[in-house]
Design a protein around this motif. Structure first.
Motif, PDB file in Angstrom:
ATOM      1  N   GLU A  59      -7.642  49.967  39.486  1.00 16.23           N
ATOM      2  CA  GLU A  59      -7.961  48.656  40.056  1.00 16.23           C
ATOM      3  C   GLU A  59      -8.308  47.699  38.920  1.00 16.23           C
ATOM      4  N   GLU A 104     -15.655  53.253  50.718  1.00 14.13           N
ATOM      5  CA  GLU A 104     -14.256  53.021  50.364  1.00 14.13           C
ATOM      6  C   GLU A 104     -13.749  54.099  49.406  1.00 14.13           C
ATOM      7  N   LEU A 105     -14.542  54.473  48.421  1.00 16.29           N
ATOM      8  CA  LEU A 105     -14.120  55.529  47.497  1.00 16.29           C
ATOM      9  C   LEU A 105     -13.993  56.865  48.209  1.00 16.29           C
ATOM     10  N   LEU A 147     -11.542  47.574  47.485  1.00 15.26           N
ATOM     11  CA  LEU A 147     -12.836  47.783  46.839  1.00 15.26           C
ATOM     12  C   LEU A 147     -13.498  46.434  46.600  1.00 15.26           C
ATOM     13  N   ALA A 173     -18.637  49.936  49.131  1.00 15.92           N
ATOM     14  CA  ALA A 173     -17.880  50.508  48.014  1.00 15.92           C
ATOM     15  C   ALA A 173     -17.956  52.030  48.037  1.00 15.92           C
ATOM     16  N   LEU A 186     -19.830  50.035  40.908  1.00 10.83           N
ATOM     17  CA  LEU A 186     -18.857  51.118  40.954  1.00 10.83           C
ATOM     18  C   LEU A 186     -19.490  52.442  40.561  1.00 10.83           C
ATOM     19  N   LEU A 207      -6.334  50.539  48.845  1.00  9.12           N
ATOM     20  CA  LEU A 207      -7.685  50.354  48.332  1.00  9.12           C
ATOM     21  C   LEU A 207      -8.153  48.921  48.544  1.00  9.12           C
TER      22      LEU A 207
END
Length: 295
Positions: free
Chosen positions: A92, A76-77, A54, A73, A118, A52
């Motif tokens: 995280e 990435e998720l 992030l 972001a 997020l 990860l």
């Protein structure tokens, strides 16, 4: 952009056994996948398959969260979700921010925008979150010592006044988590009550409470002694740059020297103030709706 998977978020916090929790996720990766959960965590402390990355806003670029951070972001998720899973478990500790701001008297100054980023990147609800909190004296000391292992650092006593007069604390962070992640339930755990990593996962994802998960075999985050930190800071203050292998070797070489040399100490008065403040803040958090506090 496709809809994301619902999230279960382990927020750390720093210096509360996060690496051990992530090692537990790593060792149970296959079992969790069979149960229908994807997992994502960074690779700090050499945790296997910690991929990860992030990126969330820092205090200097909060106004650019939507243009410079949200697209990355989001991707990435989504990189960690598989077609047949029904949720993503994300761990995280840097989601609220970094420890570097503590000596300046700032308690996660970018937390609001980082949580906002997020939540927008998830593109799905955050079903539940866990935050493990540590009392302020231990948190600030441990944070300082961890950073001093591989960074040039000012003496601890130069930041004590600012840490004693921190701009905010755990209740403020809890409110921000509830406001921006909009979790159905937030589990807040006192560090001294954290128990096993598998137990924390069971509180994060209740469906996994009865799943036979194994605990990590090796101890994470061996702490540097005062002697090691003094030796390291002598090198850093001379503007030396040490690779990870080199500074870890210095820590190992001084591991048996347990003599206290006052590298990171609050005064007795400061300690009493910080300990009292933490108990008051636990009482404040206990009264918050949608919070389950384990103390």
């Amino acid at each position: 952009m496709t809809q994301g998977k619902p999230l279960y978020v382990h927020l750390g916090a720093h210096r509360t056994g996060t690496s051990s929790f992530q090692m537990m996720l790593s060792e149970n990766r296959d079992l969790l996948a069979q149960t229908g959960y994807d997992i994502a965590y960074p690779g700090r402390d050499d945790i296997p398959q910690g991929e990860l990355k992030l990126r969330l806003p820092h205090p200097r670029n909060l106004g650019k969260w939507e243009t410079d951070f949200l697209p990355g972001a989001t991707k990435e998720l989504q990189r960690f979700t598989t077609p047949d899973s029904h949720a993503l478990i994300l761990s995280e500790e840097n989601i609220p921010g970094r420890m570097i701001h503590f000596p300046a008297g700032q308690f996660y100054p970018a937390a609001e925008v980082r949580l906002q980023t997020l939540a927008a990147a998830a593109r799905a609800p955050v079903l539940r979150a866990v935050l493990v909190m540590r009392e302020y004296t231990g948190l600030y000391i441990s944070a300082y010592r961890k950073r001093a292992e591989d960074n040039k650092s000012q003496p601890f006593e130069e930041g004590r006044h600012n840490m004693l007069h921190m701009d905010r604390g755990w209740p403020d962070l809890v409110r921000l988590i509830l406001e921006h992640l909009k979790v159905q339930e937030l589990v807040v755990i006192d560090y001294n009550r954290r128990g096993r990593s598998a137990d924390i996962l069971g509180m994060l994802v209740p469906e996994l409470a009865e799943v036979p998960l194994c605990e990590p075999a090796r101890r994470m985050n061996h702490s540097a002694t005062d002697a090691a930190l003094i030796a390291l800071q002598e090198r850093y203050q001379a503007d030396e740059t040490l690779e990870r292998e080199a500074w870890q070797a210095i820590i190992a070489a001084h591991r048996d020297d347990k003599e206290q040399r006052g590298v990171s100490e609050f005064t007795k008065r400061q300690t009493r103030i910080l300990e009292g403040r933490y108990q008051e803040h636990l009482d404040e958090i206990a009264k918050m709706p949608a919070v389950m506090l384990l103390r």
